[in-house]
Design a protein around this motif. Sequence first.
Motif, mmCIF file in Angstrom:
data_model
loop_
_atom_site.group_PDB
_atom_site.id
_atom_site.type_symbol
_atom_site.label_atom_id
_atom_site.label_comp_id
_atom_site.label_asym_id
_atom_site.label_seq_id
_atom_site.Cartn_x
_atom_site.Cartn_y
_atom_site.Cartn_z
ATOM 1 N N ALA A 1 -1.661 3.068 -1.640
ATOM 2 C CA ALA A 1 -2.452 4.004 -2.464
ATOM 3 C C ALA A 1 -2.887 3.379 -3.790
ATOM 4 C CB ALA A 1 -1.624 5.270 -2.727
ATOM 5 N N HIS A 2 -2.310 2.219 -4.110
ATOM 6 C CA HIS A 2 -2.654 1.550 -5.387
ATOM 7 C C HIS A 2 -2.999 0.080 -5.137
ATOM 8 C CE1 HIS A 2 -1.168 5.099 -7.495
ATOM 9 N NE2 HIS A 2 -0.119 5.070 -6.698
ATOM 10 N N PRO A 3 -4.078 -0.173 -4.380
ATOM 11 C CA PRO A 3 -4.353 -1.551 -3.938
ATOM 12 C C PRO A 3 -4.718 -2.522 -5.054
ATOM 13 C CG PRO A 3 -6.191 -0.090 -3.371
ATOM 14 C CD PRO A 3 -5.092 0.780 -3.900
ATOM 15 N N ARG A 4 -5.181 -2.026 -6.168
ATOM 16 C CA ARG A 4 -5.568 -2.937 -7.257
ATOM 17 C C ARG A 4 -5.288 -2.280 -8.610
ATOM 18 N NH1 ARG A 4 -7.307 0.801 -8.905
ATOM 19 N NH2 ARG A 4 -9.148 1.988 -8.362
ATOM 20 N N LEU A 5 -5.246 -3.154 -9.632
ATOM 21 C CA LEU A 5 -5.027 -2.676 -11.000
ATOM 22 C C LEU A 5 -6.322 -2.881 -11.792
ATOM 23 C CD1 LEU A 5 -2.891 -1.797 -13.207
ATOM 24 C CD2 LEU A 5 -2.566 -4.241 -13.644
ATOM 25 N N LEU A 6 -6.763 -1.838 -12.473
ATOM 26 C CA LEU A 6 -7.933 -1.957 -13.356
ATOM 27 C C LEU A 6 -7.446 -2.038 -14.790
ATOM 28 C CD1 LEU A 6 -10.348 0.766 -11.897
ATOM 29 C CD2 LEU A 6 -10.420 -1.705 -11.540
ATOM 30 N N VAL A 7 -7.939 -3.026 -15.528
ATOM 31 C CA VAL A 7 -7.474 -3.210 -16.903
ATOM 32 C C VAL A 7 -8.619 -3.364 -17.888
ATOM 33 C CG1 VAL A 7 -6.038 -4.568 -18.473
ATOM 34 C CG2 VAL A 7 -5.442 -4.473 -16.075
#
Length: 366
Positions: free
Chosen positions: A138-144
Amino acid sequence: GVRVGVLTSGGDSPGMNAAVRAVVRTTIAAGGEAYAVHEGWAGAVAGAGLLRPLDWDDVSGVLHRGGTVLGTARCPEFQTRDGLRAAARHLVGAGIDRLVVVGGDGSLRGAEELRQEWPGLLQELVAAGELSAPTAAAHPRLLVAGLVGSIDNDMAGTEMTIGADTALHRICDALDALRSTAASHQRTFVVEVMGRHCGYLALMAAVAGGADAVLVPEVPPAEGWQDLLVRRLTASRAAGLRDLIVIVAEGAVDRQGRRITSAEVGALLTERLGGEGSRVTILGHVQRGGRPSAYDRWMPTLLGHAAACEVLRDEDRPSVVVGVRGNRVAVTPLPEAVADVNAVRDATRRGDFAVARVARGRSFGS
Ligand code: F6P
């Protein structure tokens, strides 16, 4: 709604609160949920109650306060694989895969590393039984999105870091105060200012405070600078100036890369100028504390809003720095900003000061 985490990391700086407030309120206004990660990256690594939701009212009354109400820390553990894994576990555990990070270059480099390593870290956590596969999926990538919070003004991707303007005001106040006592005794004051390896605060304070000389890391003085300095100050004294001020950046170096300390400059002037000698004032952390200037309230507010908008979008890409260029909000890929800062650092280390200045000018637009 989507969840946006916000943290402040590294040395605090005045205006961080304005940034946090704007991130929280922009997120909530867009229908999302805002989460605080307290104590910087150390909070993400430690977990345990340091990740908490923030409401609209939680950021009331913080705009005029110095420092950071979220708490901050310098966190060496975050630079290890175990630290990164713990941070990923706690963030995912709190349902956070969008982050606004307010910090200096080190904190922002850490953010990009976490973003790059994110899928691998989650896989490791699943394999170790510390995270369920559906949660990881459900959290395939991190946006920063990064905002540069530092009094030093030493990061590419923005012409002004959050807090630098306030620190300059603080230094100017101190210079004004020193002038009256300097003039009374006809003393020379050597004032050491912060900035780490960057001479921005020293140079701008010299211009704004009317200093007689300034030593900055970017322009190491030529051999024999001591004689030149003494000659100039002697001439100023002979011309009737009673209050002389020399500003020394804490990172000042000579052409061999040897540090030039304020103590050394003070001793030199006491020995060679005669009269009542010189006095050295190291301004220290008062430069970093206290109420933010008006600029360090409205500028981080605009940037915090823009940073929240960046992570509320779904585009998968490298972390960005949201900064100021030409008096406008400007977005730069973080790896690009880091490469620019590294170019300055490497050229400085090589003693290639002309190249370093060009690199700094290019990346800072100044
Ligand atoms: O980066 C901000 C800064 O205040 C520098 O100007 C200074 O060199 C350093 O932090 C001081 O660090 P600390 O607060 O950890 O002593």
